[in-house]
Write a protein that holds these residues in place. Sequence first.
Motif, PDB file in Angstrom:
ATOM      1  N   UNK A  21       0.369  -1.237  -0.082  1.00  0.00           N
ATOM      2  CA  UNK A  21       0.116   0.238   0.026  1.00  0.00           C
ATOM      3  C   UNK A  21       0.781   0.985  -0.131  1.00  0.00           C
ATOM      4  N   UNK A  24       2.226   1.361  -3.235  1.00  0.00           N
ATOM      5  CA  UNK A  24       1.375   2.034  -4.253  1.00  0.00           C
ATOM      6  C   UNK A  24       0.894   3.860  -4.097  1.00  0.00           C
ATOM      7  N   UNK A 245      -0.782  -0.133  -8.918  1.00  0.00           N
ATOM      8  CA  UNK A 245      -0.751  -1.640  -8.744  1.00  0.00           C
ATOM      9  C   UNK A 245      -0.847  -2.590 -10.115  1.00  0.00           C
TER      10      UNK A 245
ATOM     11  N   UNK B  45      -7.190   0.310  -5.325  1.00  0.00           N
ATOM     12  CA  UNK B  45      -6.556   2.017  -5.050  1.00  0.00           C
ATOM     13  C   UNK B  45      -7.836   1.558  -3.735  1.00  0.00           C
ATOM     14  N   UNK B  47      -8.930  -0.181  -1.406  1.00  0.00           N
ATOM     15  CA  UNK B  47      -8.356  -0.810  -0.636  1.00  0.00           C
ATOM     16  C   UNK B  47      -7.242   0.282  -0.596  1.00  0.00           C
ATOM     17  N   UNK B  48      -6.699   0.194  -0.983  1.00  0.00           N
ATOM     18  CA  UNK B  48      -5.232   1.481  -0.573  1.00  0.00           C
ATOM     19  C   UNK B  48      -5.588   2.462   0.028  1.00  0.00           C
ATOM     20  N   UNK B  51      -6.370   1.246   3.597  1.00  0.00           N
ATOM     21  CA  UNK B  51      -5.700   1.227   4.428  1.00  0.00           C
ATOM     22  C   UNK B  51      -4.754   2.274   5.119  1.00  0.00           C
TER      23      UNK B  51
END
Lengths: 506, 506
Positions: A21, A24, A245, B45, B47-48, B51
């Motif tokens: 993460x 990214x 990603x 994206x 999810x990131x 997070x």
Amino acid sequence: MNATMLSIEKEFLAFVKKMMAYKEAVSLMYWDLRTGAPRKGAEQRSETISMLSSELFAMSTSEEMAAYIGKLSNKEAKESLSERTNRLVEECKKEYDLNKKIPADEYKEYVTIQAHAETIWEEAREKSDFAMFLPYLEKLVYYNKRFIGYWGYKEHKYDTLLDQYEPGMTVKTLDEVFGKLRQSIVPLVKDIADSLNKPSTDFLYDTFPKAKQKEFTLQILDQMGYDFDAGRLDDTVHPFATGINPGDVRITTRYDENDFRMAVFGTIHEGGHAIYEQNISKELVDTLLCDGASMGIHESQSLFYENFVSRHQGFWEHNFELLNQYAPDQFDRITLDEFYRAINESKPSLIRIEADELTYPLHIMIRYELEKAIFNDEIEVKDLPQLWNEKYEEYLGVTPKTDAEGVLQDVHWAGGSFGYFPSYALGYMYAAQLKQSMLKSIPEFDQLLEEGNLTPIREWLTENVHRYGRMKEPLEIIQSATGEGLNVQYLIDYLTDKYRAIYQLN
Amino acid sequence: MNATMLSIEKEFLAFVKKMMAYKEAVSLMYWDLRTGAPRKGAEQRSETISMLSSELFAMSTSEEMAAYIGKLSNKEAKESLSERTNRLVEECKKEYDLNKKIPADEYKEYVTIQAHAETIWEEAREKSDFAMFLPYLEKLVYYNKRFIGYWGYKEHKYDTLLDQYEPGMTVKTLDEVFGKLRQSIVPLVKDIADSLNKPSTDFLYDTFPKAKQKEFTLQILDQMGYDFDAGRLDDTVHPFATGINPGDVRITTRYDENDFRMAVFGTIHEGGHAIYEQNISKELVDTLLCDGASMGIHESQSLFYENFVSRHQGFWEHNFELLNQYAPDQFDRITLDEFYRAINESKPSLIRIEADELTYPLHIMIRYELEKAIFNDEIEVKDLPQLWNEKYEEYLGVTPKTDAEGVLQDVHWAGGSFGYFPSYALGYMYAAQLKQSMLKSIPEFDQLLEEGNLTPIREWLTENVHRYGRMKEPLEIIQSATGEGLNVQYLIDYLTDKYRAIYQLN
């Protein structure tokens, strides 16, 4: 697998996912900075990138990471874990060991010098003032030598640097393959210089509007199989491809309205990088393995498309008419054969990134030999400009008039990336070798290009290279895809046959 | 200040700076997702983003944060610290208290429901199926009621929700100002409906190519003083402005080729938000204070530019000719006066975001009254569609045919943002009040608009509003800029005078 091991693995994978993460976020911020972030936000953006990169670095060298590696690296664990997790632990351990061996203070000093060096280099290149850049370059070399001390080495100190970019690569191998390559290319370059059958290239420099170039390259990317639902194309100053990603692998390019080759071949090159990352197995998502196997393997994919596909006559059998639609005034009076010979013109030059595919490896060899000599303590940093110029005269018969078009031309050293350059030439050799192997499965390769059907080619590369990501070492990939280790002969044959034909050498 | 305190403050500021780095990364990822991120990377994206948002949340409620607040909130600390640090500690404490009072498990459940609710709402709106959305909305209300229980309240439970978006705002105040506003607007809307002097508006819907609209709006943004070196304009589906960092405040907009007003007024609106953030004092950089004071104050800036500048006749005295250059066929036959009256047409409608500036506050009041009734346990969530429709009939004389054009039209409730809507109307009142106060310093306001010189206006707003960021509470800003507390009369006078003139009501 017992319940404890299962739960450690789960935690470890969650920890790595979190690292991804951060990666990214950093990749997107970098992309944004290079494609259109407003000027006034750039300094703060750089700070933010460096802050999140530090977090990522801290995670990779954390006690938590050490504990996972410890618990998941023993024999019992290895036997019960999946191949994927084992490989992931291996990669994390490699990174941990590399980073952890350097004293934190020293690393911090190094990073600070690195950051300054790039800015100084930019200015030095602009002013063509090597003396200005020298103290920084000396420090970067000094620190890298110290790091080699911490990391250790087997035969050559420089091997340790090579291994960072191309795991398993050594001076011994490179000396051998570069030696053979040089022996074949240098006389060929001389023959070409003496040839009376040089292509006409004037028409290459006609004005070709940017918007039209872009429309054409978008069509070519589509033909290559670049997935626009998992990527996009933007403008930048220094082109690159970046996997933000697994479903978002972007390409950037730049345009020269008086030389369409920059955008067309540049985009195809970056497209090759991007197609690689778009086709890594989805099983590797959320891990460090969802990445190219090495710099050399990555470059093999971009050069495969750039040289073995888009500089091939068959490719233009299909696409020359299309190109003509976007710039009819430029190409109407040109035959396909004239076009093909012009885009494959070979001529010794000073700037690596502008070199043709025949002389390109010589640019790399020069850098390789200088880096090797520095890290084997045979030459001093201050002597680089003179040695650089001597080598250019010796290999290519040209001498830089200024250091800007000589030793200062590339950013790599300013970033401390010693050992990186050979990847470019390795990628080229890998690509030639893959092409030869591909021909066994796809003997109709030329015909596919003529039909504009690049799908079987992309599928072969995915099957043999892309899907593995970092699951395999670079030389394992080459071995399994081609049935042998690195073999420079394929590149030599390719270049010899192609250029003897183009320049009508007997 | 003693050395210990100095070093605690330094650590605290570094901690906050790190939080801001996360915030920057999240903002950029969000912007990217809404402006051009490829489809296949969107899930990862999201999810990131979630997070890194969780990391940020964790920092704001961490023991580390609690320790800083503890050490920097006592009397001795307060006396020695700068005003900036004191205010920053106060804001961090407020956030800490709010977030920490909710049990972690319950918050996690809530966030999960929130995430699903938005997706369900999208589908429900598409199908106009309130029943489908009902269970989610009920849960969101249920949790918000529980949160109010944890947070506590003084007079009205709903005050606690209002305070999140507009610190210091209460039901008591809103009932009063909304009551007055309604009393004036409702009869005016009726008079307008009966007026025989309605503007002709057919020409508004002529085709105006997107590229031309964009060129025009870029000129207007420049006139407003939007700094393109510290921002950029992109396309999106739902327009917004976002401060990614203090030197990077971006605007997004959308285009309707058959109604140029969407992009023109929409961009000016978002431009007002962006100019606010571009002009916050640089002393507040790297802190949570480098942000708008509240949703209402933020909206006052966007509405100032949208309504008090760009819907003003003087503005078009200067810009109508320019607009005409971009779409001559559309405006050649129209007089400035016809144009001005057309863009200020007022007509009761069902959709908030398409409402004109006169009827807009009624849309807000309806939502306010329903939210208030829900959180004061006077009505049930399941009865919302019917109550919604009744209120639209009562206030605006129109009734939604479907829930899609009724209770399901806005995303806010699906996101759990109860108490947010009143900010829109508050922003409007603030803007009218600021305008009145500005006139004292800039009596030549109308003339400046006619000359296209918006600089003094922007400077006044910076001096009185922008620069403070979150250093002051919203009502402090209004008090110091206008010499009095919230006063709805300015908005009433503005609307009455303007619309009686446009519709030639005696």
